[in-house]
Design an enzyme around this catalytic site. Structure first.
Site, PDB file in Angstrom:
ATOM      1  N   ARG A 102      66.175 115.334  25.686  1.00 12.31           N
ATOM      2  CA  ARG A 102      66.901 116.564  25.377  1.00 12.31           C
ATOM      3  C   ARG A 102      66.544 117.031  23.966  1.00 12.31           C
ATOM      4  NH1 ARG A 102      67.296 117.032  29.899  1.00 12.31           N
ATOM      5  NH2 ARG A 102      69.122 117.283  31.261  1.00 12.31           N
ATOM      6  N   HIS A 162      59.647 122.490  29.180  1.00 11.14           N
ATOM      7  CA  HIS A 162      60.624 121.707  29.954  1.00 11.14           C
ATOM      8  C   HIS A 162      60.164 121.560  31.410  1.00 11.14           C
ATOM      9  CE1 HIS A 162      65.153 120.519  29.893  1.00 11.14           C
ATOM     10  NE2 HIS A 162      64.469 119.748  30.710  1.00 11.14           N
TER      11      HIS A 162
END
Length: 309
Positions: free
Chosen positions: A224, A272
């Site tokens: 993250r 991502h």
């Protein structure tokens, strides 16, 4: 009873079609289309509007569309006594393992350097590294961390791993707890972050941690964006302690145009995509948990709320 999909910024249509194809008996809605809030017992979500689930008096389960649940747990207004589940999917696990292996090999073979050389029409050979001569450290030994560690071992890397609690992994040198963190980091010529995002791990990739890595270490973050203190990374690269980084996750996504990561020659950026959720692959476990909820049975892949994962 019905299932509600809440995923602002994403097209929910593929999810709805896949759910209806797998089980046409499930009444399924996509927020914010008209629906009876009292009928909703199960929600499938990614980055829901904060506080929205307080409006559903009979909601029992919130299911994440992906492996991460921090986007759910960060909502301070979650209903009481809610059950939260995450996705565990073999295809996503394999995708993540292949991505990390790709980034590690690209680092050893200096692919980013040669990509830059191509734009400069520069013919310049430099010596590359080999997996068997490279120590790589994995932070986080959950489902993804285990799979990544095994993939790297099978490709001849010397693999070290660190987790919050003690683990015993075959072929992997394991460390655990705060007291063993520094020793673990001293081995990590390439450091891979696969930790869950909790209050304990937020901002863990900071200057103090980087300083414990060997000179010239390389950082790969596929967990993250909130794990990383961005200005610390830039400072440690620019002063030469770190040789660079490969980043797939960011504090703000999409990454703003003015962000310094974009043009930094020693930082590799991907949007991502290390492991993407496929509705066709994931929906069967969503439907299984929906049926388990209806039958009063224990859910699969339920999150331990006190741990945050």
């Amino acid at each position: 009873m019905s299932l509600l999909i809440v995923c602002p910024g994403r097209d929910p249509e593929n999810w709805i079609e896949t759910i209806r194809k797998k089980d046409s008996a499930i009444e399924c809605y996509a927020y914010p289309e008209d629906h009876q809030k009292e009928d909703v017992e199960f929600a499938l979500t990614w980055n829901h509007p904060r506080g929205i689930f307080k409006n559903y008096p009979n909601l029992k389960v919130i299911a994440s569309m992906g492996a991460g649940v921090d986007h759910i747990l960060s909502d301070p207004a979650l209903p009481d006594d809610i059950q939260i589940t995450r996705v565990v999917d073999d295809k996503m696990t394999e995708d993540m393992s292949n991505f990390v292996l790709t980034q590690a090999l690209a680092r050893l073979r200096k692919i980013q350097d040669y990509t830059k050389h191509q734009t400069e029409k520069k013919w310049d050979r430099t010596q590359y590294g080999r997996p068997q001569d490279t120590k790589i450290g994995i932070m986080g030994l959950g489902v993804l961390g285990d799979a990544v560690a095994e993939k790297l071992h099978k490709n001849n890397f010397q693999v070290y791993a660190w987790s919050r609690t003690e683990k015993d992994c075959q072929n992997i040198t394991c460390f655990h707890g705060k007291e063993q963190m520094e020793e673990f980091l001293s081995h990590a010529e390439i450091l891979v972050c696969l930790l869950p995002l909790t209050e304990d791990t937020r901002n863990i990739l900071n200057a103090d941690l980087f300083d414990m890595l060997p000179e010239g270490a390389y950082v790969i973050n596929v967990a993250r964006g909130e794990h990383l203190v961005e200005h610390d990374l830039l400072e440690m690269i620019d002063n030469g302690h770190l040789s660079g980084a490969s980043l797939d996750v960011f504090r703000e996504e999409p990454l703003p145009d003015e962000h310094p990561f974009w043009e930094h020659e020693k930082i590799n950026i991907t949007p991502h995509i290390a492991s993407l959720t496929s509705p066709e692959s994931v929906v069967p476990q969503i439907i299984e948990n929906y049926d388990r909820m209806m039958d009063g049975k224990p859910l699969r892949h339920e999150v331990e709320l006190e741990k945050g994962y």
